[in-house]
Design a protein around this motif. Structure first.
Motif, PDB file in Angstrom:
ATOM      1  N   SER A 196       0.802   4.280  -2.090  1.00  0.00           N
ATOM      2  CA  SER A 196       0.985   4.917  -0.786  1.00  0.00           C
ATOM      3  C   SER A 196       2.305   4.480  -0.175  1.00  0.00           C
ATOM      4  O   SER A 196       2.814   3.399  -0.470  1.00  0.00           O
ATOM      5  CB  SER A 196      -0.171   4.581   0.150  1.00  0.00           C
ATOM      6  N   SER A 216       3.966  10.193   5.730  1.00  0.00           N
ATOM      7  CA  SER A 216       3.294   9.338   4.754  1.00  0.00           C
ATOM      8  C   SER A 216       2.996  10.153   3.499  1.00  0.00           C
ATOM      9  O   SER A 216       3.048  11.372   3.516  1.00  0.00           O
ATOM     10  CB  SER A 216       2.000   8.763   5.327  1.00  0.00           C
ATOM     11  N   ALA A 217       2.694   9.443   2.414  1.00  0.00           N
ATOM     12  CA  ALA A 217       2.340  10.107   1.157  1.00  0.00           C
ATOM     13  C   ALA A 217       1.424   9.178   0.359  1.00  0.00           C
ATOM     14  O   ALA A 217       1.436   7.959   0.543  1.00  0.00           O
ATOM     15  CB  ALA A 217       3.585  10.442   0.350  1.00  0.00           C
ATOM     16  N   ARG A 218       0.656   9.772  -0.526  1.00  0.00           N
ATOM     17  CA  ARG A 218      -0.266   9.011  -1.370  1.00  0.00           C
ATOM     18  C   ARG A 218      -0.394   9.721  -2.710  1.00  0.00           C
ATOM     19  O   ARG A 218      -0.568  10.929  -2.760  1.00  0.00           O
ATOM     20  CB  ARG A 218      -1.619   8.929  -0.673  1.00  0.00           C
ATOM     21  N   THR A 219      -0.322   8.950  -3.787  1.00  0.00           N
ATOM     22  CA  THR A 219      -0.505   9.508  -5.119  1.00  0.00           C
ATOM     23  C   THR A 219      -1.988   9.446  -5.485  1.00  0.00           C
ATOM     24  O   THR A 219      -2.754   8.697  -4.869  1.00  0.00           O
ATOM     25  CB  THR A 219       0.293   8.726  -6.179  1.00  0.00           C
ATOM     26  N   ALA A 238      -4.353   4.339  -5.963  1.00  0.00           N
ATOM     27  CA  ALA A 238      -3.284   5.241  -5.534  1.00  0.00           C
ATOM     28  C   ALA A 238      -2.153   4.432  -4.910  1.00  0.00           C
ATOM     29  O   ALA A 238      -2.387   3.399  -4.282  1.00  0.00           O
ATOM     30  CB  ALA A 238      -3.840   6.228  -4.510  1.00  0.00           C
ATOM     31  N   GLU A 244       4.451   4.845   3.722  1.00  0.00           N
ATOM     32  CA  GLU A 244       4.329   5.271   5.110  1.00  0.00           C
ATOM     33  C   GLU A 244       5.528   4.795   5.920  1.00  0.00           C
ATOM     34  O   GLU A 244       6.167   3.805   5.574  1.00  0.00           O
ATOM     35  CB  GLU A 244       3.039   4.734   5.718  1.00  0.00           C
ATOM     36  N   SER A 257      -5.220   8.215  -7.654  1.00  0.00           N
ATOM     37  CA  SER A 257      -5.548   7.045  -8.464  1.00  0.00           C
ATOM     38  C   SER A 257      -5.728   7.519  -9.902  1.00  0.00           C
ATOM     39  O   SER A 257      -5.755   8.711 -10.175  1.00  0.00           O
ATOM     40  CB  SER A 257      -6.814   6.370  -7.943  1.00  0.00           C
TER      41      SER A 257
END
Length: 64
Positions: free
Chosen positions: A42, A52-55, A40, A44, A57
């Motif tokens: 990320s 913050s954000a995260r895609t 993923a 921040e 995987s």
């Protein structure tokens, strides 16, 4: 802004003064056929950790 291109990751720092959503993209070069899992991405805020954000995987198949 600053960017570091490493063998296993890409790290970038930048200042965003906009209060609107934005996109960041990267390009990877495939050199060996096969099926690979990618982690993923990320993002921040250094000074505001509540932002913050995260895609998700994923998996990619490189054909010969």
């Amino acid at each position: 802004a600053r960017a570091e291109k490493r063998g296993d990751r890409y790290v970038a720092t930048f200042r965003s003064t906009q209060a609107q959503p934005f996109k960041i993209a990267y390009m990877a070069r495939a050199v060996t056929p096969g099926t690979y899992a990618y982690p993923a991405a990320s993002i921040e805020s250094m000074y505001r950790p509540q932002f913050s954000a995260r895609t998700p995987s994923g998996q990619i198949n490189i054909k010969p």
